[in-house]
Write an enzyme that holds these catalytic residues in place. Structure first.
Site, PDB file in Angstrom:
ATOM      1  N   GLY A 182       0.820  -1.197   0.000  1.00  0.00           N
ATOM      2  CA  GLY A 182       0.000   0.000   0.000  1.00  0.00           C
ATOM      3  C   GLY A 182       0.858   1.252   0.000  1.00  0.00           C
ATOM      4  N   CYS A 183       0.317   2.337   0.512  1.00  0.00           N
ATOM      5  CA  CYS A 183       1.037   3.611   0.565  1.00  0.00           C
ATOM      6  C   CYS A 183       2.364   3.442   1.293  1.00  0.00           C
ATOM      7  CB  CYS A 183       0.175   4.661   1.264  1.00  0.00           C
ATOM      8  SG  CYS A 183       1.003   6.253   1.488  1.00  0.00           S
ATOM      9  N   PHE A 184       3.451   3.911   0.665  1.00  0.00           N
ATOM     10  CA  PHE A 184       4.758   3.665   1.266  1.00  0.00           C
ATOM     11  C   PHE A 184       5.054   4.524   2.484  1.00  0.00           C
ATOM     12  CE2 PHE A 184       6.782   6.018  -2.677  1.00  0.00           C
ATOM     13  CZ  PHE A 184       6.182   7.211  -2.305  1.00  0.00           C
ATOM     14  N   TRP A 185       4.245   5.528   2.766  1.00  0.00           N
ATOM     15  CA  TRP A 185       4.479   6.331   3.966  1.00  0.00           C
ATOM     16  C   TRP A 185       4.365   5.475   5.226  1.00  0.00           C
ATOM     17  CZ3 TRP A 185       0.722  10.930   2.570  1.00  0.00           C
ATOM     18  CH2 TRP A 185       1.277  11.667   1.525  1.00  0.00           C
TER      19      TRP A 185
ATOM     20  N   ALA B 140       4.048   2.159   5.322  1.00  0.00           N
ATOM     21  CA  ALA B 140       4.823   0.930   5.193  1.00  0.00           C
ATOM     22  C   ALA B 140       6.266   1.142   5.641  1.00  0.00           C
ATOM     23  CB  ALA B 140       4.784   0.447   3.747  1.00  0.00           C
TER      24      ALA B 140
END
EC number: 1.8.4.11
Length: 216
Positions: free
Chosen positions: A53-56, A58
């Protein structure tokens, strides 16, 4: 599953008019949280790419783990070199948002990283993760060694059985080896939630424990 970049271009309908760049995007080569380099040879350390999903959100999951030396947000799995965030979000580059995890395998095992990966998102959602919809949010594991590939594939089978028991559908996670090229995201996306503690994080797991055998 072994897919070539050409196959991925077809699968994600890469816009061939997007030619990318010949040089990397500017990068502040210092981890905002621990001060370690983001880009290095990382001699004696292991590397893996996770997309969930969103790498922030993760990236934050992994930099908090003891034994993880460095993390970086980036793009991988597409057909356009050195893409920008805007280009990836268009869905026309074929890339997924991923996190490069550099770790000391004598401190943290690959199986522990896999457990964090599986339990921290819903790997059955295909081209989305929660409210984040698009091919860039697909679930992926990009392996740098054949041993990682074997362990990741085995863990997927184990977790699928556990998800089946809980009523979930088939896992859609791509597991690739060798890993496709990793392109560092712009500075503003690196360690985003350390710079913006109240920033958006859409990650959410299934609540199903990943009971794989941990090598510690």
């Amino acid at each position: 599953m072994v897919l070539t970049i050409e196959a991925l271009k077809h699968l994600w309908r890469v816009d061939e008019s997007r030619v990318g760049r010949t040089e990397p995007l500017p990068l502040d080569n210092r981890h905002y949280v621990n001060g370690h380099p983001l880009c290095d040879a990382f001699t004696g350390l292991a590397q893996i790419q996770f997309g969930l999903g969103c790498f922030w959100g993760a990236e934050r999951l992994f930099w908090q783990l003891p034994g993880v030396f460095s993390t970086a947000a980036g793009y991988a799995g597409g057909g356009v070199p050195y893409p920008t965030y805007r280009e990836v979000c268009s869905g026309e580059t074929g890339h997924a948002e991923v996190v490069l995890v550099v770790y000391d395998h004598t401190v943290i095992s690959f199986e522990q990283l896999l457990q964090t990966f599986w339990e921290s998102h819903d790997p059955t959602q295909g081209m989305r993760q929660g409210n984040d919809i698009g091919t860039q949010y697909r679930s992926v594991i990009h392996c740098t060694t054949s041993e990682q590939y074997a362990a990741a594939s085995a863990s997927r089978e184990v977790y699928q059985q556990q998800l089946n028991t809980a009523g979930y559908t088939a896992i859609t996670t791509e597991i690739l080896h060798p890993a496709p090229p990793f392109y560092y995201a712009e500075n503003e996306h690196q360690q985003y939630l350390a710079k913006h503690p109240n920033g958006y994080c859409g990650l959410g797991g299934t609540g199903v424990t990943c009971a794989i055998r941990l090598q510690v």
